[in-house]
Design a protein around this motif. Structure first.
Motif, mmCIF file in Angstrom:
data_model
loop_
_atom_site.group_PDB
_atom_site.id
_atom_site.type_symbol
_atom_site.label_atom_id
_atom_site.label_comp_id
_atom_site.label_asym_id
_atom_site.label_seq_id
_atom_site.Cartn_x
_atom_site.Cartn_y
_atom_site.Cartn_z
ATOM 1 N N ILE A 1 10.152 6.741 4.632
ATOM 2 C CA ILE A 1 10.784 8.040 4.842
ATOM 3 C C ILE A 1 12.110 8.126 4.079
ATOM 4 O O ILE A 1 12.416 9.141 3.434
ATOM 5 C CB ILE A 1 11.019 8.278 6.351
ATOM 6 N N ARG A 2 12.889 7.055 4.126
ATOM 7 C CA ARG A 2 14.199 7.065 3.479
ATOM 8 C C ARG A 2 14.078 7.170 1.956
ATOM 9 O O ARG A 2 14.939 7.760 1.291
ATOM 10 C CB ARG A 2 14.980 5.812 3.861
ATOM 11 N N LYS A 3 13.022 6.599 1.402
ATOM 12 C CA LYS A 3 12.793 6.714 -0.040
ATOM 13 C C LYS A 3 12.243 8.088 -0.412
ATOM 14 O O LYS A 3 12.491 8.597 -1.503
ATOM 15 C CB LYS A 3 11.821 5.624 -0.510
ATOM 16 N N LYS A 4 11.489 8.678 0.504
ATOM 17 C CA LYS A 4 10.817 9.942 0.230
ATOM 18 C C LYS A 4 11.771 11.143 0.346
ATOM 19 O O LYS A 4 11.758 12.039 -0.504
ATOM 20 C CB LYS A 4 9.642 10.103 1.204
ATOM 21 N N ALA B 1 0.806 -1.220 0.000
ATOM 22 C CA ALA B 1 0.000 0.000 0.000
ATOM 23 C C ALA B 1 0.840 1.273 0.000
ATOM 24 O O ALA B 1 0.496 2.256 -0.676
ATOM 25 C CB ALA B 1 -0.934 0.005 1.207
ATOM 26 N N LEU B 2 1.962 1.288 0.710
ATOM 27 C CA LEU B 2 2.706 2.531 0.901
ATOM 28 C C LEU B 2 3.378 3.078 -0.351
ATOM 29 O O LEU B 2 3.427 4.310 -0.524
ATOM 30 C CB LEU B 2 3.736 2.358 2.019
ATOM 31 N N PRO B 3 3.930 2.262 -1.248
ATOM 32 C CA PRO B 3 4.553 2.851 -2.445
ATOM 33 C C PRO B 3 3.611 3.696 -3.294
ATOM 34 O O PRO B 3 4.042 4.599 -4.008
ATOM 35 C CB PRO B 3 5.027 1.614 -3.227
ATOM 36 N N SER B 4 2.310 3.426 -3.170
ATOM 37 C CA SER B 4 1.344 4.186 -3.975
ATOM 38 C C SER B 4 1.227 5.633 -3.524
ATOM 39 O O SER B 4 0.668 6.464 -4.249
ATOM 40 C CB SER B 4 -0.031 3.516 -3.899
ATOM 41 N N ILE B 5 1.746 5.963 -2.327
ATOM 42 C CA ILE B 5 1.682 7.345 -1.840
ATOM 43 C C ILE B 5 3.084 7.913 -1.667
ATOM 44 O O ILE B 5 3.317 8.733 -0.783
ATOM 45 C CB ILE B 5 0.905 7.428 -0.513
ATOM 46 N N GLN B 6 4.019 7.488 -2.498
ATOM 47 C CA GLN B 6 5.399 7.964 -2.373
ATOM 48 C C GLN B 6 5.504 9.464 -2.584
ATOM 49 O O GLN B 6 6.434 10.107 -2.109
ATOM 50 C CB GLN B 6 6.310 7.226 -3.362
ATOM 51 N N ASN B 7 4.552 10.037 -3.296
ATOM 52 C CA ASN B 7 4.551 11.482 -3.518
ATOM 53 C C ASN B 7 3.759 12.235 -2.447
ATOM 54 O O ASN B 7 3.610 13.455 -2.532
ATOM 55 C CB ASN B 7 3.966 11.806 -4.898
ATOM 56 N N ASP C 1 -0.292 11.197 5.066
ATOM 57 C CA ASP C 1 -0.948 10.246 4.170
ATOM 58 C C ASP C 1 -0.597 8.812 4.556
ATOM 59 O O ASP C 1 -1.430 7.903 4.479
ATOM 60 C CB ASP C 1 -0.541 10.519 2.718
ATOM 61 N N VAL C 2 0.665 8.605 4.962
ATOM 62 C CA VAL C 2 1.090 7.281 5.436
ATOM 63 C C VAL C 2 0.288 6.907 6.686
ATOM 64 O O VAL C 2 -0.191 5.783 6.818
ATOM 65 C CB VAL C 2 2.598 7.273 5.752
ATOM 66 N N ALA C 3 0.139 7.856 7.592
ATOM 67 C CA ALA C 3 -0.614 7.612 8.830
ATOM 68 C C ALA C 3 -2.066 7.270 8.519
ATOM 69 O O ALA C 3 -2.649 6.372 9.151
ATOM 70 C CB ALA C 3 -0.536 8.828 9.739
ATOM 71 N N GLU C 4 -2.647 7.963 7.551
ATOM 72 C CA GLU C 4 -4.051 7.711 7.216
ATOM 73 C C GLU C 4 -4.255 6.277 6.725
ATOM 74 O O GLU C 4 -5.196 5.594 7.131
ATOM 75 C CB GLU C 4 -4.512 8.700 6.144
ATOM 76 N N ILE C 5 -3.352 5.808 5.859
ATOM 77 C CA ILE C 5 -3.459 4.444 5.338
ATOM 78 C C ILE C 5 -3.204 3.425 6.446
ATOM 79 O O ILE C 5 -3.951 2.450 6.612
ATOM 80 C CB ILE C 5 -2.471 4.235 4.173
ATOM 81 N N MET C 6 -2.144 3.634 7.212
ATOM 82 C CA MET C 6 -1.797 2.677 8.264
ATOM 83 C C MET C 6 -2.855 2.630 9.360
ATOM 84 O O MET C 6 -3.172 1.556 9.887
ATOM 85 C CB MET C 6 -0.432 3.013 8.860
ATOM 86 N N ASN C 7 -3.416 3.771 9.704
ATOM 87 C CA ASN C 7 -4.385 3.811 10.800
ATOM 88 C C ASN C 7 -5.670 3.054 10.465
ATOM 89 O O ASN C 7 -6.271 2.412 11.328
ATOM 90 C CB ASN C 7 -4.714 5.255 11.163
ATOM 91 N N LYS C 8 -6.094 3.145 9.199
ATOM 92 C CA LYS C 8 -7.297 2.418 8.797
ATOM 93 C C LYS C 8 -7.107 0.915 8.983
ATOM 94 O O LYS C 8 -8.010 0.202 9.389
ATOM 95 C CB LYS C 8 -7.628 2.725 7.330
ATOM 96 N N LYS C 9 -5.911 0.458 8.666
ATOM 97 C CA LYS C 9 -5.612 -0.966 8.788
ATOM 98 C C LYS C 9 -5.290 -1.345 10.237
ATOM 99 O O LYS C 9 -5.751 -2.370 10.737
ATOM 100 C CB LYS C 9 -4.441 -1.332 7.876
#
Length: 436
Positions: A397-400, A347-353, A358-366
């Motif tokens: 974070i390191r990729k971003k 899921a996370l690579p889709s929000i690399q931009n 945004d990461v928190a929003e995806i992770m929190n839902k799950k």
């Protein structure tokens, strides 16, 4: 006119008025099925959501002409002219590797199945065994896990049963025999038989006739599967192995035995029984485990087993006097942990931009769902696993950010973020709670 009305989504009080415009009386139909039954079934299907079947029609598209679609479905059901479409085959990845086949009926077929399910479920419920927990009203996976946990103390030998491709190999003749025993309405039996024989459309476009099985993904499939195993397993084991305790959640079964020899004998008899009913135990996943604890020290090569996403095994715990003891307890299983990590990495690579929010929003839902389910037992183990999820965030974070690619700098940045915004991630808040 509000947005919901413009989209064709008609409310409960309005639907009766809309359908009553049709002058055709229910009494002129051979089957006593009401329009209200169809509408109530539609509301349940809508709440469950789900994708489109082979016709490509989504719930949204179905609702744009809701009055007409529901009326046509009722008309076909009540007149006996309803025939289901083929089921769309979709393969989803399993956490342990491989794929699990799902069969997705059309929206209309899901509503029709819900009509029958609502009309037969209550009568079947009164017949089912109290130690059957899967897909039943007022029963849950947590209830099943609690019973297993309690029984491990009294009967230290567990037979863990795994049925190969259960939903795909259910014998139609035996299932319909059970249906005839409990279901009296002709239209209910007629439509169940038609659903069982509906073809399967594969992703490559090929159409397969089905002579066995009931597709996972069908609304009525879990109820029919429970009925099948009620006679294949529940009733049989009560009759032939009186005193054996078991817990069944759909096709996931554990049996509690007094001794290793009893467990071995039971396993052999169950294999014979299942083979006679066209079922096969998985040779590697069907195992006998010894529930070793502080007070039970018999040796055995298998000292753990998995059930409903949890692993039962010896774990360090405190007794009432505060002393450390070895106790056989459940906690999130390694396969569940692996599945969660894979879901996040996907899921996370889709929000690399995007941003960290945004990461928190995806992770929190799950994470909220994971904590609700896996936080029932083994909280300490779950917290250890959730701590490891921080490494998934660190990788993102390191990729971003180029300036944070050095690992020590990334870790320092994330620690500072947690101090200043401790509620950003749901799993941070859970990790900060004290273990009771």
């Amino acid at each position: 006119m509000n947005t919901e009305r413009r989209n064709g989504i008609v409310q409960s009080k309005q639907i009766d008025q809309l359908l009553s415009r049709r002058n055709l009386s229910v009494k002129t139909k051979p089957f006593d099925i009401t329009k209200r039954q169809v509408y109530e079934a539609y509301k349940c299907v809508k709440a469950n959501k789900g994708g489109s079947g082979i016709d490509g029609q989504t719930l949204y598209a179905f609702e744009t002409v809701l009055e007409n679609n529901l009326y046509q479905l009722w008309n076909h059901l009540a007149s006996g002219s309803y025939f289901p479409s083929a089921v769309k085959r979709v393969d989803i990845p399993k956490g342990s590797g491989g794929t699990r086949p799902l069969g997705i009926p059309t929206v209309s077929d899901r509503i029709a199945q819900m009509v029958v399910k609502h009309s037969i479920e209550l009568s079947l419920e009164s017949k089912f065994h109290p130690d059957s927990f899967g897909y039943r009203p007022y029963k849950s996976a947590h209830m099943a896990l609690s019973v297993v946990k309690q029984r491990n103390w009294k009967r230290p030998w567990v037979l863990e049963l795994d049925i190969k491709s259960f939903f795909d190999v259910i014998n139609h003749k035996l299932l319909l025999k059970a249906v005839d025993k409990h279901i009296t309405e002709a239209w209910q039996k007629l439509y169940i038989e038609r659903w069982l024989s509906a073809s399967v459309l594969h992703p490559d476009g090929s159409l397969e006739a089905r002579t066995s099985g009931t597709p996972q993904g069908g609304v009525i499939s879990p109820l029919l599967a429970n009925l099948y195993l009620h006679y294949v397993f529940d009733v049989w084991i009560e009759r032939h192995w009186h005193g054996i305790q078991f817990v069944r959640y759909a096709d996931d079964i554990v049996c509690h035995c007094r001794s290793q020899s009893e467990a071995i004998g039971l396993k052999n008899r169950i294999e014979q029984r299942f083979n006679a009913c066209d079922l096969e135990l998985h040779p590697e996943k069907t195992r006998i485990a010894y529930c070793k604890s502080q007070f039970k020290r018999e040796q055995h090569e298998v000292n753990s087993f998995d059930f409903l996403g949890y692993r039962f095994q010896p774990r360090s715990a405190c007794n009432r006097e505060g002393e450390r003891i070895l106790s056989f307890q459940p906690a999130i299983s390694p396969s569940s942990e692996k599945r969660i990590r894979q879901a996040l990495k996907k899921a996370l690579p889709s929000i690399q931009n995007g941003k960290i929010g945004d990461v928190a929003e995806i992770m929190n839902k799950k994470a909220q769902g994971w904590i609700s389910y896996y936080g029932k037992f083994g909280i300490k183990r779950l917290k250890q696993f959730l701590f490891k999820l921080n490494w998934v965030i660190i990788q993102w974070i390191r990729k971003k950010y180029k300036r944070l690619r050095a690992l020590p700098r990334t870790i320092s940045w994330l620690k500072q973020l947690r101090r200043t915004n401790p509620s950003l991630f749901v799993h941070w808040q859970f990790m900060d709670q004290r273990v009771g």
